[in-house]
Design a protein around this motif. Structure first.
Motif, PDB file in Angstrom:
ATOM      1  N   ARG A 159       0.820  -1.215   0.000  1.00 11.56           N
ATOM      2  CA  ARG A 159       0.000   0.000   0.000  1.00 11.56           C
ATOM      3  C   ARG A 159       0.850   1.260   0.000  1.00 11.56           C
ATOM      4  NH1 ARG A 159      -4.592  -2.295  -1.690  1.00 11.56           N
ATOM      5  NH2 ARG A 159      -5.624  -3.604  -0.126  1.00 11.56           N
ATOM      6  N   ALA A 160       2.084   1.166   0.508  1.00 12.63           N
ATOM      7  CA  ALA A 160       2.989   2.313   0.514  1.00 12.63           C
ATOM      8  C   ALA A 160       4.420   1.780   0.496  1.00 12.63           C
ATOM      9  CB  ALA A 160       2.759   3.194   1.740  1.00 12.63           C
ATOM     10  N   ARG A 161       5.260   2.354  -0.334  1.00 11.83           N
ATOM     11  CA  ARG A 161       6.635   1.863  -0.469  1.00 11.83           C
ATOM     12  C   ARG A 161       7.466   2.192   0.774  1.00 11.83           C
ATOM     13  NH1 ARG A 161       9.336   2.889  -4.933  1.00 11.83           N
ATOM     14  NH2 ARG A 161       7.676   3.643  -6.283  1.00 11.83           N
ATOM     15  N   PRO A 162       8.544   1.424   1.021  1.00  6.24           N
ATOM     16  CA  PRO A 162       9.450   1.724   2.131  1.00  6.24           C
ATOM     17  C   PRO A 162      10.130   3.084   1.918  1.00  6.24           C
ATOM     18  CG  PRO A 162       9.840  -0.479   1.245  1.00  6.24           C
ATOM     19  CD  PRO A 162       8.935   0.214   0.290  1.00  6.24           C
ATOM     20  N   VAL A 163      10.579   3.660   3.015  1.00  7.07           N
ATOM     21  CA  VAL A 163      11.253   4.961   2.965  1.00  7.07           C
ATOM     22  C   VAL A 163      12.593   4.851   3.686  1.00  7.07           C
ATOM     23  CG1 VAL A 163      11.147   7.374   3.674  1.00  7.07           C
ATOM     24  CG2 VAL A 163       9.076   6.222   2.848  1.00  7.07           C
ATOM     25  N   VAL A 164      13.642   5.407   3.089  1.00  5.33           N
ATOM     26  CA  VAL A 164      14.972   5.422   3.702  1.00  5.33           C
ATOM     27  C   VAL A 164      15.178   6.763   4.389  1.00  5.33           C
ATOM     28  CG1 VAL A 164      17.452   5.364   3.266  1.00  5.33           C
ATOM     29  CG2 VAL A 164      15.922   3.829   2.012  1.00  5.33           C
ATOM     30  N   SER A 165      15.581   6.713   5.656  1.00  8.13           N
ATOM     31  CA  SER A 165      15.839   7.947   6.412  1.00  8.13           C
ATOM     32  C   SER A 165      17.242   7.910   6.994  1.00  8.13           C
ATOM     33  CB  SER A 165      14.810   8.123   7.532  1.00  8.13           C
ATOM     34  OG  SER A 165      14.845   7.024   8.422  1.00  8.13           O
ATOM     35  N   GLY A 166      17.779   9.075   7.241  1.00 13.30           N
ATOM     36  CA  GLY A 166      19.121   9.179   7.804  1.00 13.30           C
ATOM     37  C   GLY A 166      19.999  10.079   6.942  1.00 13.30           C
ATOM     38  N   THR A 167      21.197  10.375   7.437  1.00 17.37           N
ATOM     39  CA  THR A 167      22.142  11.248   6.732  1.00 17.37           C
ATOM     40  C   THR A 167      22.996  10.404   5.791  1.00 17.37           C
ATOM     41  OG1 THR A 167      22.235  12.725   8.635  1.00 17.37           O
ATOM     42  CG2 THR A 167      24.011  12.917   7.014  1.00 17.37           C
ATOM     43  N   ARG A 168      22.997  10.761   4.532  1.00 13.40           N
ATOM     44  CA  ARG A 168      23.704   9.937   3.550  1.00 13.40           C
ATOM     45  C   ARG A 168      25.172  10.377   3.403  1.00 13.40           C
ATOM     46  NH1 ARG A 168      20.461  13.400   0.467  1.00 13.40           N
ATOM     47  NH2 ARG A 168      21.562  14.375  -1.282  1.00 13.40           N
ATOM     48  N   ARG A 169      25.930  10.143   4.443  1.00 17.21           N
ATOM     49  CA  ARG A 169      27.372  10.383   4.452  1.00 17.21           C
ATOM     50  C   ARG A 169      28.085   9.128   4.927  1.00 17.21           C
ATOM     51  NH1 ARG A 169      29.247  15.574   3.761  1.00 17.21           N
ATOM     52  NH2 ARG A 169      27.736  17.282   3.952  1.00 17.21           N
ATOM     53  N   TYR A 170      29.311   8.941   4.442  1.00 14.84           N
ATOM     54  CA  TYR A 170      30.098   7.791   4.869  1.00 14.84           C
ATOM     55  C   TYR A 170      30.185   7.742   6.393  1.00 14.84           C
ATOM     56  CZ  TYR A 170      34.223   5.121   6.145  1.00 14.84           C
ATOM     57  OH  TYR A 170      35.074   4.241   6.757  1.00 14.84           O
ATOM     58  N   GLY A 171      29.937   6.542   6.917  1.00 12.76           N
ATOM     59  CA  GLY A 171      29.998   6.338   8.360  1.00 12.76           C
ATOM     60  C   GLY A 171      28.674   6.504   9.062  1.00 12.76           C
ATOM     61  N   LYS A 172      27.698   7.145   8.413  1.00  6.70           N
ATOM     62  CA  LYS A 172      26.389   7.338   9.019  1.00  6.70           C
ATOM     63  C   LYS A 172      25.522   6.092   8.778  1.00  6.70           C
ATOM     64  CE  LYS A 172      27.104  11.540  10.489  1.00  6.70           C
ATOM     65  NZ  LYS A 172      27.143  11.855  11.940  1.00  6.70           N
ATOM     66  N   THR A 173      24.452   5.975   9.561  1.00  7.11           N
ATOM     67  CA  THR A 173      23.565   4.814   9.451  1.00  7.11           C
ATOM     68  C   THR A 173      22.208   5.229   8.899  1.00  7.11           C
ATOM     69  OG1 THR A 173      24.654   3.670  11.286  1.00  7.11           O
ATOM     70  CG2 THR A 173      22.421   2.965  10.729  1.00  7.11           C
ATOM     71  N   LEU A 174      21.768   4.505   7.892  1.00 10.30           N
ATOM     72  CA  LEU A 174      20.448   4.718   7.303  1.00 10.30           C
ATOM     73  C   LEU A 174      19.475   3.695   7.880  1.00 10.30           C
ATOM     74  CD1 LEU A 174      21.420   5.214   3.546  1.00 10.30           C
ATOM     75  CD2 LEU A 174      21.111   6.953   5.312  1.00 10.30           C
ATOM     76  N   THR A 175      18.199   4.062   7.928  1.00 12.37           N
ATOM     77  CA  THR A 175      17.152   3.176   8.449  1.00 12.37           C
ATOM     78  C   THR A 175      16.023   3.079   7.432  1.00 12.37           C
ATOM     79  OG1 THR A 175      17.670   3.793  10.731  1.00 12.37           O
ATOM     80  CG2 THR A 175      15.527   2.752  10.338  1.00 12.37           C
ATOM     81  N   ALA A 176      15.534   1.876   7.223  1.00  5.78           N
ATOM     82  CA  ALA A 176      14.436   1.648   6.275  1.00  5.78           C
ATOM     83  C   ALA A 176      13.129   1.442   7.031  1.00  5.78           C
ATOM     84  CB  ALA A 176      14.723   0.432   5.414  1.00  5.78           C
ATOM     85  N   SER A 177      12.065   2.050   6.550  1.00 12.27           N
ATOM     86  CA  SER A 177      10.738   1.745   7.084  1.00 12.27           C
ATOM     87  C   SER A 177      10.231   0.481   6.402  1.00 12.27           C
ATOM     88  CB  SER A 177       9.767   2.898   6.824  1.00 12.27           C
ATOM     89  OG  SER A 177       9.448   2.969   5.440  1.00 12.27           O
ATOM     90  N   ALA A 178       9.222  -0.137   7.004  1.00  7.07           N
ATOM     91  CA  ALA A 178       8.703  -1.391   6.455  1.00  7.07           C
ATOM     92  C   ALA A 178       7.805  -1.172   5.258  1.00  7.07           C
ATOM     93  CB  ALA A 178       7.931  -2.145   7.547  1.00  7.07           C
ATOM     94  N   GLY A 179       7.347   0.065   5.071  1.00  6.49           N
ATOM     95  CA  GLY A 179       6.301   0.282   4.082  1.00  6.49           C
ATOM     96  C   GLY A 179       4.959  -0.080   4.707  1.00  6.49           C
ATOM     97  N   ARG A 180       3.924  -0.143   3.894  1.00  5.88           N
ATOM     98  CA  ARG A 180       2.599  -0.519   4.398  1.00  5.88           C
ATOM     99  C   ARG A 180       2.026  -1.598   3.498  1.00  5.88           C
ATOM    100  NH1 ARG A 180      -2.449   1.806   3.602  1.00  5.88           N
ATOM    101  NH2 ARG A 180      -1.510   3.576   2.497  1.00  5.88           N
ATOM    102  N   TRP A 181       1.432  -2.634   4.147  1.00  2.00           N
ATOM    103  CA  TRP A 181       0.968  -3.812   3.409  1.00  2.00           C
ATOM    104  C   TRP A 181      -0.530  -4.024   3.626  1.00  2.00           C
ATOM    105  CZ3 TRP A 181       4.481  -5.783   0.121  1.00  2.00           C
ATOM    106  CH2 TRP A 181       5.803  -5.400   0.331  1.00  2.00           C
TER     107      TRP A 181
END
Length: 402
Positions: A159-181
């Motif tokens: 129902r909704a695509r996953p979303v990537v959040s976080g700072t996109r720099r080397y060494g930083k950590t990104l987090t993915a949402s599950a989306g909606r099903w």
């Protein structure tokens, strides 16, 4: 009038005149015609009301059973969780009552006697049909069964695509949402992609950006699964280009040459440039290095071991050195590393990263450092060619050195 004589030639009582004979013949003809007319009338009357009545179509026998006119039909989607509906069909007599019995692989399903049936877990991958019985007083029942249909998995829809959040720099950590099903209780799996190619081992919801991600785009694909449901996946939009730890704040130019070395200058130039551009190196501190054909802020020299001391009495033929604007890499060390590095089971390529970073670090004004503690990564400005002092071999500047 002619006289006809008798047999003895004399007139007698049996004599017949010509007139009498003619009259007799006319009477006979009338009699035959009358007989024929009577026979014709009798024939005509017999064709409509005589014995031929036995050839008429007999009245149909009285019905003894309900007769199907149109068979029942099952509608609906044959998937887990969906509901099937059976039509009653059409019967003779039209007022016949109907009863339903749903079947699984031909066997009755307990309690499934309504016109509708919701497909459950027990029906998954099984053949479901319905048996319809039509009844009418004083008539035998009629029974018909629909064609079986195999029950498939339920649909699973994003129902909704996953979303990537976080700072996109080397060494930083990104987090993915599950989306909606479309349904809850799903099991989720994650897979990270760099420029649409899977990143090896990146299968968690979070992802720490690697050096190789710099200058590329990242995305995540989330796969959802659930028992008796189809497995489906949905992907996030790609991120913008991943950046270094810090934006460029200074650009330093350099040139490359060799002094008595027989090693490949092309390999030396290429690998040194890779080291200086690597996100783990001095570039992470905001320094960009740019090679020029000659001159530049410093000269990177691949020198024969015996010629290294010629740059300064403080340099030896055993190790590399930095003197003023000259960053000198000892050819022997470039080719073989040191025994200390070999014992640490680190590669020659990692040694080359380390020695270039160390000597360029001196040009940047960095002095020697000591091991901060046993088992910790050595600072790149530690003299790792000579010894590790209990630290772990490390070819890259630590965050505190940048």
């Amino acid at each position: 009038m002619t006289t006809v004589l008798g047999t003895d030639g004399e007139p007698g009582t049996d004599a017949v005149t010509t007139h009498d004979r003619a009259t007799s013949r006319r009477g006979a003809v009338r009699s035959v015609v009358a007989t024929l007319l009577l026979a014709l009338v009798a024939t005509v009357l017999g064709a409509t009301s005589g014995p031929a009545l036995a050839d008429e179509v007999p009245e149909p026998p009285a019905a003894t059973a309900v007769v199907p006119v149109e068979p029942p039909v099952v509608t609906g989607t044959s998937r887990y969780g969906s509901t099937l509906t059976a039509s009653p069909g059409t019967w003779s007599p039209t007022d016949a009552s109907v009863a339903y019995q749903w079947l699984r692989d031909g066997a009755p399903i307990g309690g499934a006697t309504a016109a509708t049936y919701r497909l459950g877990a027990a029906d998954h991958a099984r053949a479901v049909s319905v048996r319809v019985t039509a009844s009418s007083p004083e008539l035998d029942d009629a029974v018909t069964t629909t064609a079986p249909t195999t029950v498939g998995p339920a649909l699973l829809v994003s129902r909704a695509r996953p979303v990537v959040s976080g700072t996109r720099r080397y060494g930083k950590t990104l987090t993915a949402s599950a989306g909606r099903w479309s349904t809850g209780g799903v099991t989720l799996r994650y897979r990270w992609y760099r420029d649409r190619k899977p990143v090896a081992g990146a299968t968690r919801r979070t992802y720490t950006i690697k050096p190789g991600d710099v200058g590329h785009r990242l995305a995540v694909r989330v796969t959802a699964s659930k028992r008796y449901h189809q497995t489906r996946w949905a992907a996030s939009l790609s991120t913008g280009l991943v950046k270094h730890r810090r934006d460029v704040r200074r650009t330093i130019t350099y040139s490359v040459r060799r002094n008595g070395s027989k090693a490949s200058l092309s390999t030396f130039r290429t690998q040194a440039a890779q080291t200086l551009a690597d996100a783990r190196g001095w570039r992470g501190g905001g320094i960009r290095f740019k090679e020029v054909s000659k001159g530049g802020s410093f000269t990177l020299v691949l020198a024969k071991a015996s010629r290294v001391p010629s740059y300064s009495s403080g340099c030896s033929s055993t190790y590399s050195c930095r003197v003023g604007r000259n960053v000198i890499i000892n050819e022997t060390r470039w080719n073989k590393g040191t025994s200390v590095w070999s014992k640490a089971r680190r590669s020659i390529r990692d040694y080359r990263h380390m020695v270039v970073n160390h000597e360029v670090g001196h040009f940047l004004g960095k002095g020697h450092a000591r091991c901060p503690g046993k088992g910790k990564a050595a600072p790149v400005m530690q003299q790792q060619s000579k010894g590790l002092q209990g630290c772990k071999a490390n070819p890259w500047p630590k965050t505190g050195e940048l």
